[in-house]
Scaffold this active site. Structure first.
Site, short mmCIF file in Angstrom:
data_model
loop_
_atom_site.label_atom_id
_atom_site.label_comp_id
_atom_site.label_asym_id
_atom_site.label_seq_id
_atom_site.Cartn_x
_atom_site.Cartn_y
_atom_site.Cartn_z
CB CYS A 1 -79.92 30.29 25.07
SG CYS A 1 -78.30 31.00 25.47
CD GLU B 1 -80.84 23.08 25.65
OE1 GLU B 1 -79.95 23.71 25.05
OE2 GLU B 1 -81.82 23.63 26.19
CG HIS C 1 -78.78 26.27 27.28
ND1 HIS C 1 -78.99 26.16 25.93
CD2 HIS C 1 -77.90 27.29 27.44
CE1 HIS C 1 -78.25 27.05 25.29
NE2 HIS C 1 -77.59 27.76 26.19
#
Length: 209
Positions: A81, A193, A191
């Protein structure tokens, strides 16, 4: 050796990144000590918030020198990011701010009043979008174009060299760099994750490099 260090410079939900590595069987440690970078085999540079604040915190914490040494040594780096944006020469978020300069280019804001299907699009760009693979970066091992990943951002990177673009995404009438790759440096605007199975596979690919 597979010592992964996630830089904790006070910007971002770092535990979610660490947990993603742990779910893939990797021991990734959070560190707010720049000295730990020297021992890292792989480095993760996350980031949430404004570019200006992130680069200020990175510099104030003494991380820039060790990070640059890590990159120059040819060790893998993954930016996430704002961690992708920090790699660029400058950002135009809240004025002009100098970045790390690892990737020549700039970070700019999405234009206002973009439309798609007759509806005005919101900024920030938030939610799931598909990515198109442009270059077979190591983090995209086994991937085809069309995978959906999760974005949250109002600014996007414009690299001077289009060859560093590993994947791209279109939002409204803007096609932008969703991921980059140059030598040992990789980064995603999205992202991983937060991108469920697809994102975990990206984390796994980076961990196995």
């Amino acid at each position: 050796m597979n010592h992964i260090v996630i830089i904790d410079y006070g910007m971002g939900n770092l535990r979610s990144v660490q947990k993603a590595f742990e779910l893939q069987g990797f021991d990734a440690c959070l560190s707010s000590d720049p000295a730990d970078i020297a021992a890292a085999d792989k480095l993760v540079l996350p980031g949430v918030g404004a570019f200006r604040d992130c680069i200020a915190q990175l510099r104030a914490g003494g991380f820039v020198g060790p990070l640059m040494t890590h990159v120059e040594a040819g060790k893998p780096l993954l930016g996430i990011c704002v961690g992708l944006q920090l790699l660029f020469s400058e950002s135009h978020e809240f004025g002009r701010h100098q970045g790390l300069g690892i990737i020549p280019g700039k970070v700019v804001r999405f234009p206002d009043h973009m439309r798609q299907g007759g509806e005005e699009l919101k900024v920030p760009h938030m939610g799931w979008n598909d990515i198109r693979i442009r270059r077979p970066a190591p983090i995209f091992k086994g991937f085809d174009s069309g995978s959906f990943v999760y974005f949250v951002h109002s600014y996007y990177a414009q690299p001077e060299d289009p060859q560093v673009v590993a994947a791209e995404t279109t939002y409204g009438d803007v096609t932008f760099c969703a991921a980059l790759w140059r030598d040992n440096v990789m980064a995603t605007q999205f992202h991983p994750e937060k991108s469920q199975a697809v994102g975990l596979e990206i984390i796994k690919n980076f961990g196995e490099m």
